[in-house]
Motif scaffolding. Structure first.
Motif, mmCIF file in Angstrom:
data_model
loop_
_atom_site.group_PDB
_atom_site.id
_atom_site.type_symbol
_atom_site.label_atom_id
_atom_site.label_comp_id
_atom_site.label_asym_id
_atom_site.label_seq_id
_atom_site.Cartn_x
_atom_site.Cartn_y
_atom_site.Cartn_z
ATOM 1 N N GLU A 60 0.776 -1.213 0.033
ATOM 2 C CA GLU A 60 0.066 0.167 0.129
ATOM 3 C C GLU A 60 0.886 1.299 0.176
ATOM 4 O O GLU A 60 0.575 2.379 -0.574
ATOM 5 N N ARG A 61 1.905 1.220 0.651
ATOM 6 C CA ARG A 61 2.850 2.414 0.718
ATOM 7 C C ARG A 61 3.592 2.518 -0.718
ATOM 8 O O ARG A 61 3.816 3.724 -1.147
ATOM 9 N N MET A 62 3.887 1.164 -1.407
ATOM 10 C CA MET A 62 4.387 1.413 -2.623
ATOM 11 C C MET A 62 3.375 2.013 -3.537
ATOM 12 O O MET A 62 3.735 2.764 -4.509
ATOM 13 N N ARG A 63 2.190 1.819 -3.580
ATOM 14 C CA ARG A 63 1.315 2.569 -4.389
ATOM 15 C C ARG A 63 1.205 4.068 -4.402
ATOM 16 O O ARG A 63 0.373 4.670 -4.912
ATOM 17 N N GLN A 64 1.841 4.521 -3.228
ATOM 18 C CA GLN A 64 1.674 6.150 -3.084
ATOM 19 C C GLN A 64 2.867 6.603 -3.684
ATOM 20 O O GLN A 64 2.848 7.902 -3.672
ATOM 21 N N LEU A 65 3.549 5.760 -4.460
ATOM 22 C CA LEU A 65 4.888 6.519 -5.230
ATOM 23 C C LEU A 65 4.403 7.300 -6.419
ATOM 24 O O LEU A 65 3.120 6.932 -7.086
ATOM 25 N N GLU A 66 4.772 8.264 -6.581
ATOM 26 C CA GLU A 66 4.568 9.113 -7.601
ATOM 27 C C GLU A 66 5.500 9.272 -8.696
ATOM 28 O O GLU A 66 6.989 9.238 -8.275
ATOM 29 N N PRO A 67 5.416 9.667 -10.037
ATOM 30 C CA PRO A 67 6.257 10.030 -10.948
ATOM 31 C C PRO A 67 7.281 11.108 -10.338
ATOM 32 O O PRO A 67 6.865 12.226 -10.060
ATOM 33 N N GLY A 68 8.484 10.759 -10.374
ATOM 34 C CA GLY A 68 9.597 11.781 -9.948
ATOM 35 C C GLY A 68 10.285 11.216 -8.749
ATOM 36 O O GLY A 68 11.369 11.952 -8.437
ATOM 37 N N ASP A 69 9.775 10.293 -7.945
ATOM 38 C CA ASP A 69 10.169 9.758 -6.795
ATOM 39 C C ASP A 69 11.374 8.864 -7.052
ATOM 40 O O ASP A 69 11.309 8.200 -8.096
ATOM 41 N N TRP A 70 12.578 9.165 -6.406
ATOM 42 C CA TRP A 70 13.938 8.110 -6.777
ATOM 43 C C TRP A 70 13.950 7.069 -5.596
ATOM 44 O O TRP A 70 13.678 7.100 -4.586
ATOM 45 N N LEU A 71 14.270 5.778 -6.262
ATOM 46 C CA LEU A 71 14.687 4.689 -5.629
ATOM 47 C C LEU A 71 16.190 4.186 -5.817
ATOM 48 O O LEU A 71 16.596 4.488 -6.809
ATOM 49 N N ARG A 72 16.596 3.189 -4.866
ATOM 50 C CA ARG A 72 17.744 2.528 -5.143
ATOM 51 C C ARG A 72 17.498 1.086 -5.211
ATOM 52 O O ARG A 72 16.760 0.537 -4.355
ATOM 53 N N LEU A 73 17.728 0.531 -6.335
ATOM 54 C CA LEU A 73 17.386 -0.743 -6.882
ATOM 55 C C LEU A 73 18.618 -1.445 -7.132
ATOM 56 O O LEU A 73 19.397 -1.138 -7.732
ATOM 57 N N VAL A 110 16.993 4.873 -9.680
ATOM 58 C CA VAL A 110 16.044 4.474 -10.519
ATOM 59 C C VAL A 110 15.004 5.460 -10.160
ATOM 60 O O VAL A 110 14.950 5.815 -8.955
ATOM 61 N N LYS A 111 14.060 6.113 -11.191
ATOM 62 C CA LYS A 111 13.169 6.956 -10.716
ATOM 63 C C LYS A 111 11.735 6.565 -11.480
ATOM 64 O O LYS A 111 11.794 5.874 -12.340
ATOM 65 N N VAL A 112 10.812 6.753 -10.568
ATOM 66 C CA VAL A 112 9.487 6.688 -11.087
ATOM 67 C C VAL A 112 9.057 7.376 -12.401
ATOM 68 O O VAL A 112 8.870 8.674 -11.980
ATOM 69 N N ALA A 113 9.065 6.906 -13.453
ATOM 70 C CA ALA A 113 8.642 7.819 -14.512
ATOM 71 C C ALA A 113 7.426 7.956 -15.043
ATOM 72 O O ALA A 113 6.972 8.793 -15.538
ATOM 73 N N TRP A 114 6.579 6.770 -14.644
ATOM 74 C CA TRP A 114 5.279 6.751 -15.248
ATOM 75 C C TRP A 114 4.637 5.642 -14.468
ATOM 76 O O TRP A 114 4.950 4.591 -14.205
ATOM 77 N N VAL A 115 3.244 5.962 -14.307
ATOM 78 C CA VAL A 115 2.516 4.892 -13.799
ATOM 79 C C VAL A 115 1.353 4.466 -14.725
ATOM 80 O O VAL A 115 0.502 5.415 -15.320
ATOM 81 N N SER A 116 1.225 3.144 -15.071
ATOM 82 C CA SER A 116 0.141 2.591 -16.034
ATOM 83 C C SER A 116 -1.234 3.010 -15.847
ATOM 84 O O SER A 116 -1.673 2.474 -14.650
ATOM 85 N N PRO A 117 -1.890 3.691 -16.470
ATOM 86 C CA PRO A 117 -3.343 3.703 -16.112
ATOM 87 C C PRO A 117 -3.935 2.590 -16.428
ATOM 88 O O PRO A 117 -5.367 2.402 -15.940
ATOM 89 N N LEU A 118 -3.464 1.705 -17.203
ATOM 90 C CA LEU A 118 -4.170 0.230 -17.326
ATOM 91 C C LEU A 118 -3.945 -0.673 -16.463
ATOM 92 O O LEU A 118 -5.020 -1.426 -16.102
ATOM 93 N N THR A 119 -2.836 -0.881 -15.994
ATOM 94 C CA THR A 119 -2.581 -1.962 -15.002
ATOM 95 C C THR A 119 -1.822 -1.412 -13.573
ATOM 96 O O THR A 119 -1.640 -2.255 -12.543
ATOM 97 N N SER A 120 -1.651 -0.096 -13.313
ATOM 98 C CA SER A 120 -1.278 0.569 -12.223
ATOM 99 C C SER A 120 0.235 0.002 -12.187
ATOM 100 O O SER A 120 0.641 0.086 -10.782
ATOM 101 N N ARG A 121 0.774 -0.487 -13.016
ATOM 102 C CA ARG A 121 2.393 -0.733 -12.774
ATOM 103 C C ARG A 121 3.246 0.402 -12.872
ATOM 104 O O ARG A 121 2.914 1.423 -13.359
ATOM 105 N N PHE A 122 4.512 0.448 -12.226
ATOM 106 C CA PHE A 122 5.444 1.310 -12.180
ATOM 107 C C PHE A 122 6.636 1.413 -13.226
ATOM 108 O O PHE A 122 7.041 -0.011 -13.282
ATOM 109 N N LEU A 123 6.681 2.253 -13.897
ATOM 110 C CA LEU A 123 7.812 2.024 -14.998
ATOM 111 C C LEU A 123 9.198 3.019 -14.250
ATOM 112 O O LEU A 123 9.075 4.169 -13.856
#
Length: 767
Positions: free
Chosen positions: A681-694, A704-717
């Protein structure tokens, strides 16, 4: 030996008149031909607009006016050069009236002149805001030159005000309509933006080299309110970002901007020389904040001391490289003496540091080795002298910082020499100015961020990437050759590199957009294939079918369904028609099995156009489609044709590059496994522009950066710092990665901040 601290202005200065003449020459060389460069792009734009017109809007008036201006191009260039030259004359004699730019009697202003003045004011404000930092430095240096010439301070002859006035002076009397005037201003702004960054950098460097330096330390130019506000926003952003590290580590990673600290409260200013920047006088920072920040820096130093003593006891440091204050009575070296050693070593080849960067933990040892060698050359006996605690802290922090940068930012081996050259200059910075580790706007800190941005993940595949690497290498060479405790060198180098990076960032944004569009296209294709497979399974699983009908449903009809769902998903009529075709074929097979020939014939005649269209969507021409239709009819014409149950199609295969991507980052390749619902649930709060270490399955970590959230599957690019796709994952899959320790949310936006965060975590972990 250079023993003075930073901020000391060079005492030997060149003749200000000669320096000003050289600045005038370079300005005219770069900007003198600007009016002649405006007309070509405007003419092309007018042609393009006329071709796109609908026949009612014509641009012949603009083209005619532009043709007249082009006939006067030579005189416009000459007049512009004269106006720019008059600006330098006015700087030498501020009270004189030069070139018609001031001192004219009061008179009525025409509408065209007023329009030019208003547009010129807007352009001046935009340019001053854009080049605020280099302009402040130029203004301070010109003031020093005015004092050297014994003249009152005049207007900056190459500032936006003068350049815009020179532009309006040559066009305000020309016959220019409103549309062409706007085009002229727009193109002039574009040309200035292309040239001014490099010009201001050259001029600042020229004046600094001539002895008109500006201290960027304590009493330097004040931080602009807009920049300070942006800095505060950057700090507050961390408050709303979820972090999976313990609270103590998260708090230690937050960068602070605090300024004046004495040696007793954690500064590195040995001999009582604390770097002062007026932090206690800053109304934005309370005394409580300053005390808290000083306490945090003191805690960092205590961590360093505990780490260093632990390394000595564990045998992690050779005796010759360990702190020597407790081994025998020795004189502690002064800051200026160590700075002198570093200055002696600065221009020497960086091979030793490059080799040390290849082995984690060796850089601090190598820095001390080199400084001991410099001490011997300067006549100091290493057996009778030692580094002070502050000097040890500075050396270790620089070593840990560079080691963290190289380990955690996907830097290629070819970038190692760039960083190796910077080691000794940054040791000097750390010895004389402790703000580099705590102040986000510190010039040396910003330059290191820019160099890391240019080098991270850069393998030099494209000409632009190779240009970035070459420019970063050139700038590191310039720091080595020019840095002599004047931080303006870092400021100028950062301004030059950042101007190139701004173009690179736009390319990265386009790369991110392309990655998002490609990912969305793949998701739509995958969804269409899944729906088509479900439709085929539903119809094949209804009963026993002839092989021809089963093959038609599994191949041409499935492909047709995918095409309809992709191209005409919003048209329910087309979708219903495609589904009805599948049902009708199943019914036709049933009619054939029951030997109901007349009804079957009527059914096939009605379906013929739709079947031919279905076959055509698979790429068959009309003849091949008719042939396929004939084969289907032949199979259904025989009532006793063999009918059997057919296996439904398997799920659509995942593309090879996506499968490789998931194998690289997902344990098992599919990200399966139990996940924490709260973490998801906390991961779902990520927004485009947030930075992560993978971290991938091989243990390599990348930002890595959250560049886009899919409106079709809600997956994070997730994309890396080059804008290249790294991973597409759901919130549940990200939760699995975070639970396994291979995903850290809330990474710092800049390389220096993230490196300091990693240094703190390393010290905590080792202690």
């Amino acid at each position: 030996m250079s023993g003075h601290l930073h901020g000391v202005v060079q005492t030997t200065r060149s003749d200000p008149s000669r320096v000003l003449e050289e600045i005038k020459r370079q300005t005219l060389e770069q900007l003198g031909g600007l009016p002649g460069t405006l007309y070509g792009p405007i003419e092309e734009a007018l042609k393009a607009d006329s071709l796109k017109g609908d026949g009612r809007n014509h641009h012949y008036e603009d083209q005619a006016a532009l043709w007249i201006l082009r006939q006067q191009q030579a005189s416009h260039v000459m007049a512009f050069r004269q106006q720019v030259g008059h600006g330098f004359d006015a700087f030498r004699q501020p009270g004189s009236v030069v070139g018609g730019l001031g001192g004219s009697p009061l008179q009525l202003v025409g509408e065209q002149q007023l329009a030019f003045d208003l547009d010129g004011e807007r352009l001046t404000e935009a340019l001053e805001l854009r080049y605020q930092r280099p302009l402040e430095m130029i203004r301070s240096r010109l003031q020093m030159m005015s004092q050297a010439m014994g003249a009152p301070e005049g207007d900056n002859p190459l500032g936006p005000y003068r350049l815009v006035k020179a532009f309006t002076a040559i066009y305000s009397e020309a016959q220019v309509n409103e549309s062409l005037r706007l085009r002229l201003f727009r193109q002039y702004e574009h040309e200035l933006a292309r040239l001014l960054g490099d010009l201001y950098g050259r001029v600042n460097n020229l004046m600094a080299t001539a002895g008109y330096g500006v201290s960027m330390g304590g009493a330097g130019a004040p931080v602009a309110p807009a920049r300070a506000a942006e800095e505060r926003r950057d700090r507050n952003t961390l408050d709303s970002v979820f972090d999976t590290v313990p609270h103590r580590e998260a708090a230690a990673s937050v960068p602070h901007d605090y300024n004046a600290h004495s040696a007793a409260s954690g500064g590195y200013g040995g001999d009582g020389h604390a770097a002062h920047a007026g932090g206690h006088d800053n109304p934005q920072i309370s005394q409580a904040d300053v005390a808290a920040m000083a306490s945090e820096l003191a805690e960092l130093r205590s961590q360093l001391h505990a780490w260093r003593e632990g390394m000595v006891k564990a045998g992690g440091l050779p005796p010759g490289q360990a702190p020597q204050r407790s081994m025998a009575p020795r004189r502690e070296l002064r800051i200026d003496e160590v700075v002198g050693m570093a200055s002696l070593l600065q221009p020497e080849p960086p091979d030793a540091y490059a080799r040390a960067l290849a082995v984690s933990g060796r850089l601090g040892e190598t820095i001390r080795d080199q400084l001991f060698d410099g001490a011997r050359r300067l006549g100091f006996n290493p057996d009778q002298t030692c580094f002070s605690a502050e000097e040890d802290d500075a050396i270790d922090l620089v070593a840990l910082l560079f080691d963290s940068l190289f380990r955690n930012h996907a830097l290629q081996d070819r970038a190692r020499r760039v960083y190796a050259r910077l080691v000794m200059p940054y040791v000097k910075v750390a010895l004389t100015d402790n703000e580099v580790f705590v102040k986000r706007e510190h010039p040396a800190r910003r330059l290191l961020d820019a160099i890391t941005e240019a080098c991270e993940g850069n393998d030099g595949e494209t000409p632009q990437d190779r240009d970035l690497l070459e420019r970063a290498s050139d700038i590191s060479q310039r720091i080595v050759s020019d840095y002599n405790e004047d931080l303006a060198v870092f400021e100028l180098a950062h301004a030059e590199l950042d101007a190139l990076l701004s173009q690179h960032r736009r390319r990265i944004e386009l790369q991110e957009q392309r990655a998002a569009k490609a990912t969305y296209g793949r998701e739509r294709l995958g969804a269409a294939r899944s729906q088509a497979d479900a439709a085929v399974r539903e119809r094949i699983g209804e009963g026993r079918l002839t092989q021809a009908v089963a093959d038609f449903l599994a191949t041409p009809w499935r492909h047709h369904m995918v095409q309809v769902l992709l191209r005409e998903n919003e048209d329910p009529k087309r979708r219903a028609q495609a589904l009805a075709l599948g049902d009708a074929l199943v019914m036709a097979d049933k009619l054939a099995a029951e030997n109901r020939g007349r009804e079957l014939a009527d059914q096939l005649l009605a379906l013929q156009p739709i079947i031919v269209q279905c076959l055509a969507s698979s790429g068959l021409d009309d003849s091949a489609a008719q042939h396929g239709m004939a084969g289907l009819v032949r199979a259904l014409a025989t009532p006793d044709s063999e009918r059997d149950e057919h296996a439904p199609p398997s799920a659509s295969e995942v593309e090879e590059d996506i499968a490789e991507e998931r194998r690289l980052y997902m344990a098992g390749g599919d990200g399966s496994g139990a996940h924490d619902p709260l973490l998801a649930e906390r991961m779902r709060q990520l927004e485009p522009g947030d930075w992560l270490r993978l971290t991938n399955t091989q243990g390599e970590t990348v930002a890595v950066k959250v560049a886009w959230v899919s409106p079709l599957t809600s997956r994070f690019l997730l994309v890396n710092r080059r804008g290249v796709r790294a991973l597409v994952a759901s919130a549940e899959e990200l939760a699995v990665l975070a639970a396994s320790g291979r995903l850290l949310v809330g990474a710092e936006r800049t390389a220096f901040d993230e490196a300091m965060r990693q240094v703190r975590r390393h010290l905590d972990r080792v202690i």
